[in-house]
Write a protein that holds these residues in place. Structure first.
Motif, PDB file in Angstrom:
ATOM      1  N   ASP A 189       0.845  -1.190   0.000  1.00  0.00           N
ATOM      2  CA  ASP A 189       0.000   0.000   0.000  1.00  0.00           C
ATOM      3  C   ASP A 189       0.887   1.250   0.000  1.00  0.00           C
ATOM      4  O   ASP A 189       1.597   1.519   0.976  1.00  0.00           O
ATOM      5  CB  ASP A 189      -0.913  -0.008   1.226  1.00  0.00           C
ATOM      6  N   GLU A 190       0.834   2.002  -1.085  1.00  0.00           N
ATOM      7  CA  GLU A 190       1.733   3.138  -1.237  1.00  0.00           C
ATOM      8  C   GLU A 190       1.445   4.257  -0.249  1.00  0.00           C
ATOM      9  O   GLU A 190       2.358   4.968   0.189  1.00  0.00           O
ATOM     10  CB  GLU A 190       1.665   3.671  -2.671  1.00  0.00           C
ATOM     11  N   HIS A 191       0.194   4.444   0.126  1.00  0.00           N
ATOM     12  CA  HIS A 191      -0.120   5.502   1.090  1.00  0.00           C
ATOM     13  C   HIS A 191       0.440   5.169   2.475  1.00  0.00           C
ATOM     14  O   HIS A 191       1.044   6.025   3.142  1.00  0.00           O
ATOM     15  CB  HIS A 191      -1.635   5.716   1.167  1.00  0.00           C
ATOM     16  N   THR A 216      -1.942  11.257  12.601  1.00  0.00           N
ATOM     17  CA  THR A 216      -3.026  11.847  11.811  1.00  0.00           C
ATOM     18  C   THR A 216      -2.541  13.091  11.071  1.00  0.00           C
ATOM     19  O   THR A 216      -2.835  13.283   9.876  1.00  0.00           O
ATOM     20  CB  THR A 216      -4.217  12.213  12.720  1.00  0.00           C
ATOM     21  N   ASN A 217      -1.787  13.935  11.766  1.00  0.00           N
ATOM     22  CA  ASN A 217      -1.254  15.144  11.120  1.00  0.00           C
ATOM     23  C   ASN A 217      -0.320  14.800   9.969  1.00  0.00           C
ATOM     24  O   ASN A 217      -0.349  15.457   8.908  1.00  0.00           O
ATOM     25  CB  ASN A 217      -0.529  16.011  12.149  1.00  0.00           C
ATOM     26  N   LYS A 218       0.510  13.773  10.153  1.00  0.00           N
ATOM     27  CA  LYS A 218       1.442  13.379   9.084  1.00  0.00           C
ATOM     28  C   LYS A 218       0.692  12.793   7.888  1.00  0.00           C
ATOM     29  O   LYS A 218       1.084  13.014   6.738  1.00  0.00           O
ATOM     30  CB  LYS A 218       2.454  12.366   9.618  1.00  0.00           C
ATOM     31  N   GLU A 272      -0.689  15.372   5.543  1.00  0.00           N
ATOM     32  CA  GLU A 272       0.296  16.026   4.677  1.00  0.00           C
ATOM     33  C   GLU A 272       0.480  15.294   3.352  1.00  0.00           C
ATOM     34  O   GLU A 272       1.096  15.813   2.425  1.00  0.00           O
ATOM     35  CB  GLU A 272       1.641  16.127   5.401  1.00  0.00           C
ATOM     36  N   ILE A 273      -0.036  14.051   3.270  1.00  0.00           N
ATOM     37  CA  ILE A 273       0.106  13.238   2.067  1.00  0.00           C
ATOM     38  C   ILE A 273      -1.107  13.468   1.168  1.00  0.00           C
ATOM     39  O   ILE A 273      -2.253  13.315   1.599  1.00  0.00           O
ATOM     40  CB  ILE A 273       0.232  11.748   2.426  1.00  0.00           C
ATOM     41  N   ASN A 274      -0.852  13.826  -0.070  1.00  0.00           N
ATOM     42  CA  ASN A 274      -1.920  14.152  -1.010  1.00  0.00           C
ATOM     43  C   ASN A 274      -2.852  12.957  -1.219  1.00  0.00           C
ATOM     44  O   ASN A 274      -2.412  11.842  -1.518  1.00  0.00           O
ATOM     45  CB  ASN A 274      -1.308  14.578  -2.352  1.00  0.00           C
ATOM     46  N   LEU A 275      -4.147  13.205  -1.011  1.00  0.00           N
ATOM     47  CA  LEU A 275      -5.198  12.221  -1.268  1.00  0.00           C
ATOM     48  C   LEU A 275      -5.061  10.952  -0.422  1.00  0.00           C
ATOM     49  O   LEU A 275      -5.404   9.853  -0.850  1.00  0.00           O
ATOM     50  CB  LEU A 275      -5.241  11.844  -2.759  1.00  0.00           C
ATOM     51  N   PRO A 286      -6.290   8.276   1.732  1.00  0.00           N
ATOM     52  CA  PRO A 286      -7.694   7.849   1.887  1.00  0.00           C
ATOM     53  C   PRO A 286      -8.158   7.965   3.341  1.00  0.00           C
ATOM     54  O   PRO A 286      -7.544   7.395   4.250  1.00  0.00           O
ATOM     55  CB  PRO A 286      -7.669   6.386   1.432  1.00  0.00           C
ATOM     56  N   GLN A 287      -9.233   8.674   3.561  1.00  0.00           N
ATOM     57  CA  GLN A 287      -9.734   8.893   4.915  1.00  0.00           C
ATOM     58  C   GLN A 287     -10.227   7.609   5.565  1.00  0.00           C
ATOM     59  O   GLN A 287     -10.097   7.430   6.785  1.00  0.00           O
ATOM     60  CB  GLN A 287     -10.849   9.949   4.890  1.00  0.00           C
ATOM     61  N   HIS A 288     -10.785   6.716   4.783  1.00  0.00           N
ATOM     62  CA  HIS A 288     -11.242   5.433   5.333  1.00  0.00           C
ATOM     63  C   HIS A 288     -10.050   4.624   5.855  1.00  0.00           C
ATOM     64  O   HIS A 288     -10.118   3.999   6.922  1.00  0.00           O
ATOM     65  CB  HIS A 288     -12.008   4.641   4.267  1.00  0.00           C
ATOM     66  N   LYS A 289      -8.958   4.666   5.117  1.00  0.00           N
ATOM     67  CA  LYS A 289      -7.741   3.950   5.522  1.00  0.00           C
ATOM     68  C   LYS A 289      -7.142   4.569   6.779  1.00  0.00           C
ATOM     69  O   LYS A 289      -6.694   3.855   7.686  1.00  0.00           O
ATOM     70  CB  LYS A 289      -6.733   3.993   4.378  1.00  0.00           C
ATOM     71  N   LEU A 290      -7.157   5.892   6.832  1.00  0.00           N
ATOM     72  CA  LEU A 290      -6.644   6.577   8.023  1.00  0.00           C
ATOM     73  C   LEU A 290      -7.511   6.264   9.236  1.00  0.00           C
ATOM     74  O   LEU A 290      -6.986   6.049  10.334  1.00  0.00           O
ATOM     75  CB  LEU A 290      -6.609   8.085   7.781  1.00  0.00           C
ATOM     76  N   MET A 291      -8.813   6.215   9.057  1.00  0.00           N
ATOM     77  CA  MET A 291      -9.715   5.891  10.155  1.00  0.00           C
ATOM     78  C   MET A 291      -9.398   4.518  10.732  1.00  0.00           C
ATOM     79  O   MET A 291      -9.326   4.340  11.961  1.00  0.00           O
ATOM     80  CB  MET A 291     -11.169   5.936   9.675  1.00  0.00           C
ATOM     81  N   LYS A 292      -9.175   3.529   9.879  1.00  0.00           N
ATOM     82  CA  LYS A 292      -8.897   2.170  10.346  1.00  0.00           C
ATOM     83  C   LYS A 292      -7.516   2.092  11.022  1.00  0.00           C
ATOM     84  O   LYS A 292      -7.347   1.380  12.011  1.00  0.00           O
ATOM     85  CB  LYS A 292      -9.003   1.193   9.192  1.00  0.00           C
ATOM     86  N   LEU A 293      -6.541   2.838  10.470  1.00  0.00           N
ATOM     87  CA  LEU A 293      -5.215   2.862  11.095  1.00  0.00           C
ATOM     88  C   LEU A 293      -5.291   3.505  12.474  1.00  0.00           C
ATOM     89  O   LEU A 293      -4.699   3.006  13.440  1.00  0.00           O
ATOM     90  CB  LEU A 293      -4.233   3.626  10.210  1.00  0.00           C
ATOM     91  N   ARG A 294      -6.032   4.599  12.576  1.00  0.00           N
ATOM     92  CA  ARG A 294      -6.191   5.257  13.874  1.00  0.00           C
ATOM     93  C   ARG A 294      -6.879   4.327  14.869  1.00  0.00           C
ATOM     94  O   ARG A 294      -6.535   4.317  16.057  1.00  0.00           O
ATOM     95  CB  ARG A 294      -6.994   6.549  13.710  1.00  0.00           C
ATOM     96  N   HIS A 295      -7.839   3.554  14.399  1.00  0.00           N
ATOM     97  CA  HIS A 295      -8.523   2.621  15.294  1.00  0.00           C
ATOM     98  C   HIS A 295      -7.541   1.590  15.854  1.00  0.00           C
ATOM     99  O   HIS A 295      -7.620   1.227  17.035  1.00  0.00           O
ATOM    100  CB  HIS A 295      -9.671   1.915  14.570  1.00  0.00           C
TER     101      HIS A 295
END
Length: 314
Positions: free
Chosen positions: A126-128, A229-231, A234-237, A239-248
């Motif tokens: 996963d590149e993001h 979350t802040n970092k 800073e990354i273009n596009l 995915p918010q769904h992916k960030l939500m799951k990582l934060r969880h």
């Protein structure tokens, strides 16, 4: 400096010794007849406990936590554990010792752990997520803090390099488990590498491991979640769904609200991460208890107050 290392003190049982040790904790307690001082000492080879039984109040101001002291003590055994009955104690002069002789560090190869850590990042498809981890850990100042930080104040990996050692072990467990269960491997491994990241803001390391003010008031879970979350933003596009799951993954890895989790695990990846984290922390905590029992004749470890048990050594 003539000094007896902690790992060798048991050899002087029933003898008085003079040595230098670092004080990590001192506590005035009330005994059956009088006050006494309970002291936790350490050097680079391990911890040992001691007590000042006589004139405890008079000694309380003669040394502080985080200081190297010179002691004269009778080496005793209590419940198969070496203890020091302290007769004399004073602050040591800086010219008397090398402070690094009292600092506990990981026994694993730091360069090898670093290589293994970044290999796991490079293995992500996963590149993001890969970009996020590289943006965080390729920052030299952040990596220096992360690779030197302890993973805890007590119980497990509570030494320099402990956070890297623990995070890598948890990630390797998760990597292995990802072949057994229907999980998102990249998400799980990323969460494992990042789950305790906030501890770089939670602890100070020298002269002893202690909480920072943000560490006490906010804690590593929230501090880590905020930074990550802040970092990601800073990354273009990203995915918010992916960030939500990582934060969880990060906010639930303690597993239970009573144990500091912000949320209980509610994805399969979060469930795996919680148990992998707990497995490494508990197993290594037991290992450290066993290592602390320096007397080879001992059958049982010191009492584990956190888990309310002794550990059998034979």
């Amino acid at each position: 400096m003539d000094r007896i290392e902690v790992k060798n003190i048991y050899q002087y049982q029933n003898q008085e010794i003079d040595t230098y040790l670092l004080v990590t904790k001192k506590e005035l307690r009330e005994g059956k007849k009088d006050y006494y001082v309970r002291i936790e000492f350490v050097d680079k080879t391990g911890p040992v406990s001691g007590n000042i039984w006589n004139n405890a109040l008079a000694f309380m101001d003669s040394f502080s936590e985080g200081e190297v002291v010179k002691i004269r003590a009778l080496v005793a055994s209590y419940k198969e554990q070496t203890q020091l009955n302290v007769k004399k104690i004073r602050r040591a002069e800086s010219s008397e010792y090398d402070f690094m002789e009292f600092v506990q560090k990981t026994k694993k190869d730091l360069n090898q752990m670093s290589d293994d850590f970044f290999k796991l990042i490079d293995s992500l498809n996963d590149e993001h997520l890969k970009q996020l981890l590289k943006n965080i850990f390729e920052d030299k100042e952040i990596w220096s803090k992360f690779s030197e930080c302890p993973a805890a104040k007590s119980w497990h990996h509570n030494y320099i390099g402990g956070l890297l050692e623990h995070s890598l072990s948890v990630a390797k467990i998760c990597d292995f488990v990802s072949a057994l269960y229907p999980v998102d491997r990249d998400e799980l491994v990323s969460g494992a590498l990042l789950h305790d990241f906030g501890k770089i803001f939670e602890y100070t390391t020298l002269p002893i491991i202690e909480f920072t003010d943000p560490g006490r008031l906010i804690g590593h879970i929230v501090l880590g979640d905020q930074y990550i979350t802040n970092k990601a933003c800073e990354i273009n596009l990203f995915p918010q769904h992916k960030l939500m799951k990582l934060r969880h993954l990060i906010i639930s890895h303690h597993g239970e609200l009573e144990k500091g989790a912000v949320k209980v695990p509610q994805t399969i990846e979060a469930t795996v991460l919680h148990f992998a984290d707990n497995m490494d922390a508990q197993t290594w905590g037991v290992h450290q208890l066993m290592e602390a029992a320096t007397d080879p004749k001992a059958s049982w470890s010191d009492f584990d107050k956190l888990n309310n048990r002794y550990i059998y050594l034979k």
